[in-house]
Design a protein around this motif. Sequence first.
Motif, short mmCIF file in Angstrom:
data_model
loop_
_atom_site.label_atom_id
_atom_site.label_comp_id
_atom_site.label_asym_id
_atom_site.label_seq_id
_atom_site.Cartn_x
_atom_site.Cartn_y
_atom_site.Cartn_z
N VAL A 230 41.12 -32.31 -17.35
CA VAL A 230 40.10 -32.54 -18.30
C VAL A 230 39.22 -31.92 -18.12
N ARG A 231 38.70 -31.49 -17.23
CA ARG A 231 37.58 -30.51 -17.11
C ARG A 231 37.67 -29.47 -17.29
N GLU A 232 36.45 -28.29 -16.88
CA GLU A 232 36.20 -27.37 -16.50
C GLU A 232 34.44 -27.10 -15.20
N LEU A 233 34.34 -26.49 -14.74
CA LEU A 233 33.68 -25.90 -13.39
C LEU A 233 33.01 -24.65 -13.40
N TYR A 234 31.96 -24.43 -13.78
CA TYR A 234 31.59 -23.15 -13.61
C TYR A 234 30.62 -22.87 -12.81
N ALA A 235 30.30 -21.46 -12.77
CA ALA A 235 29.23 -21.52 -11.48
C ALA A 235 28.37 -20.75 -12.42
N ASP A 236 26.60 -21.02 -12.09
CA ASP A 236 25.78 -20.64 -13.25
C ASP A 236 24.80 -19.93 -11.46
N GLY A 237 24.54 -19.39 -11.05
CA GLY A 237 23.31 -19.12 -10.13
C GLY A 237 24.39 -19.28 -8.96
N ASP A 238 23.02 -20.38 -8.43
CA ASP A 238 23.16 -21.15 -7.59
C ASP A 238 23.57 -22.60 -7.60
N ASP A 239 23.77 -22.89 -9.40
CA ASP A 239 23.90 -24.11 -9.92
C ASP A 239 25.70 -24.32 -10.79
N ILE A 240 25.72 -25.35 -9.78
CA ILE A 240 27.10 -25.36 -10.82
C ILE A 240 27.37 -26.27 -12.13
N ILE A 241 27.68 -26.17 -13.61
CA ILE A 241 28.02 -26.56 -14.64
C ILE A 241 29.54 -27.27 -14.64
N MET A 242 29.15 -28.84 -15.08
CA MET A 242 30.57 -29.46 -15.64
C MET A 242 30.50 -29.93 -16.33
N VAL A 243 32.00 -29.29 -16.92
CA VAL A 243 32.48 -29.49 -18.63
C VAL A 243 33.35 -30.48 -18.54
N TRP B 212 27.87 -26.55 -25.15
CA TRP B 212 28.56 -27.27 -24.20
C TRP B 212 27.53 -28.82 -24.49
N GLN B 213 26.40 -28.47 -25.71
CA GLN B 213 25.75 -29.96 -24.84
C GLN B 213 25.49 -30.86 -25.56
N GLY B 214 25.95 -31.98 -24.53
CA GLY B 214 26.31 -33.00 -24.96
C GLY B 214 27.60 -33.32 -24.22
N ARG B 215 28.23 -32.66 -23.26
CA ARG B 215 29.20 -32.53 -22.50
C ARG B 215 29.27 -32.19 -21.15
N ALA B 216 28.10 -31.60 -20.72
CA ALA B 216 28.05 -30.77 -19.72
C ALA B 216 27.39 -30.85 -18.90
N ILE B 217 26.96 -30.68 -17.65
CA ILE B 217 26.23 -31.06 -16.63
C ILE B 217 25.76 -30.25 -15.43
N ARG B 218 24.33 -30.04 -15.52
CA ARG B 218 24.00 -28.97 -14.39
C ARG B 218 23.60 -29.17 -13.02
N CYS B 219 25.08 -29.08 -11.92
CA CYS B 219 24.68 -29.52 -10.70
C CYS B 219 24.27 -29.13 -9.78
N ARG B 220 23.56 -29.63 -8.85
CA ARG B 220 23.90 -28.14 -7.63
C ARG B 220 25.04 -28.42 -6.62
N ARG B 221 25.23 -27.47 -6.68
CA ARG B 221 26.11 -27.09 -5.12
C ARG B 221 26.30 -27.01 -4.63
N LEU B 222 27.12 -28.14 -4.39
CA LEU B 222 27.52 -28.81 -2.62
C LEU B 222 28.55 -28.14 -2.26
N GLN B 223 28.07 -28.21 -0.47
CA GLN B 223 29.06 -28.71 0.73
C GLN B 223 30.48 -29.34 -0.03
N MET B 224 31.68 -29.84 -0.57
CA MET B 224 32.15 -30.67 -0.94
C MET B 224 33.00 -31.08 -0.17
#
Length: 293
Positions: A9-22, A74-86
């Motif tokens: 039900v979600r997608e994860l994108y990379a944007d430079g050093d960040d990730i975007i969760m949609v 994606w405004q409203g249903r996306a979050i820009r996040c720090r890319r972590l080592q999960m």
Amino acid sequence: MELVHSGKVRELYADGDDIIMVASDRVSVYDVVLPTPIPGKGRVLTQLSLWWFGQLGDVIPGHVISATDVPAQWQGRAIRCRRLQMLPVECIARGYLAGLGLASYRETGTISGVRLPPGLGEGSRLPEPVFTPTTKAAAGHDEPMTFSEVETLVGAPVAAELRRATLEVYRRGSELAAARGILIADTKLEFGLLPDGTLMLADEVLTPDSSRFWPAEEWDPGHPQPSFDKQYVRDWLDASGWDREPPSPPLPTEVVAQTADRYREAYERLTGEPFGRYRERMGVPPDDRREVR
Ligand code: PZK
């Protein structure tokens, strides 16, 4: 943007050093993604998760960078996040018995190595919340892990912090929710590390997709509990004669509308505000009206 992961039900994108969760408007029932989206679901769950990250910042820092610096579509249903080592552990806290926790208890009297008192059943409240981590299986089903297996995997200091943060997030979240008529039976959290070793709460937090939400006034231990959000969908699918093999039949508009209302109601009960108000106050620009797929 590079698609790095596509979930049910979600997608994860990379944007430079960040990730975007949609978050999409897709809904999964009996492990099957339905052909009919629930309008607004992605926005409601994203905004609820953001609200929780704000509430829980003193328990553990969250991975959120921005709820607004995301692509316009994606405004409203996306979050820009720090890319972590999960970390390779699903961190689950349970306050009530259901699902895999109940199955494990029936087999062994324990969950993830934690012994529970005898006499518990479907929907029972536990004497106190327990940390019941599982593996993150690449395919197939997650398996319960003992705490010492978590220690072996991530080291004793990080394991201790995972258990503390998971139980504290659950305790704070479930107490607030219960006071507003929603029992949170259990919740699944994910954590990751910054390059400097800082532990952060990741993914989504205390949403009905990551947690079991039950209507408090209908809690009746000894029986399967109705779902706060998906019960209309389950009831309709059960009555339709569907065999639970994909694809499911499309949902009627009435069931879609009732379900959309339930997601919004969960948001409004928990946050105490009409949906949209919190975002306006925080100065968030307009969102997308409808997911386009
Ligand atoms: C990450 N997932 C789960 C799967 C989703 C989410 N901050 C982060 N940094 C690096 N990786 C992840 C995160 C987070 N959160 C999350 N997998 C990796 C996942 C599919 C879709 F939206």
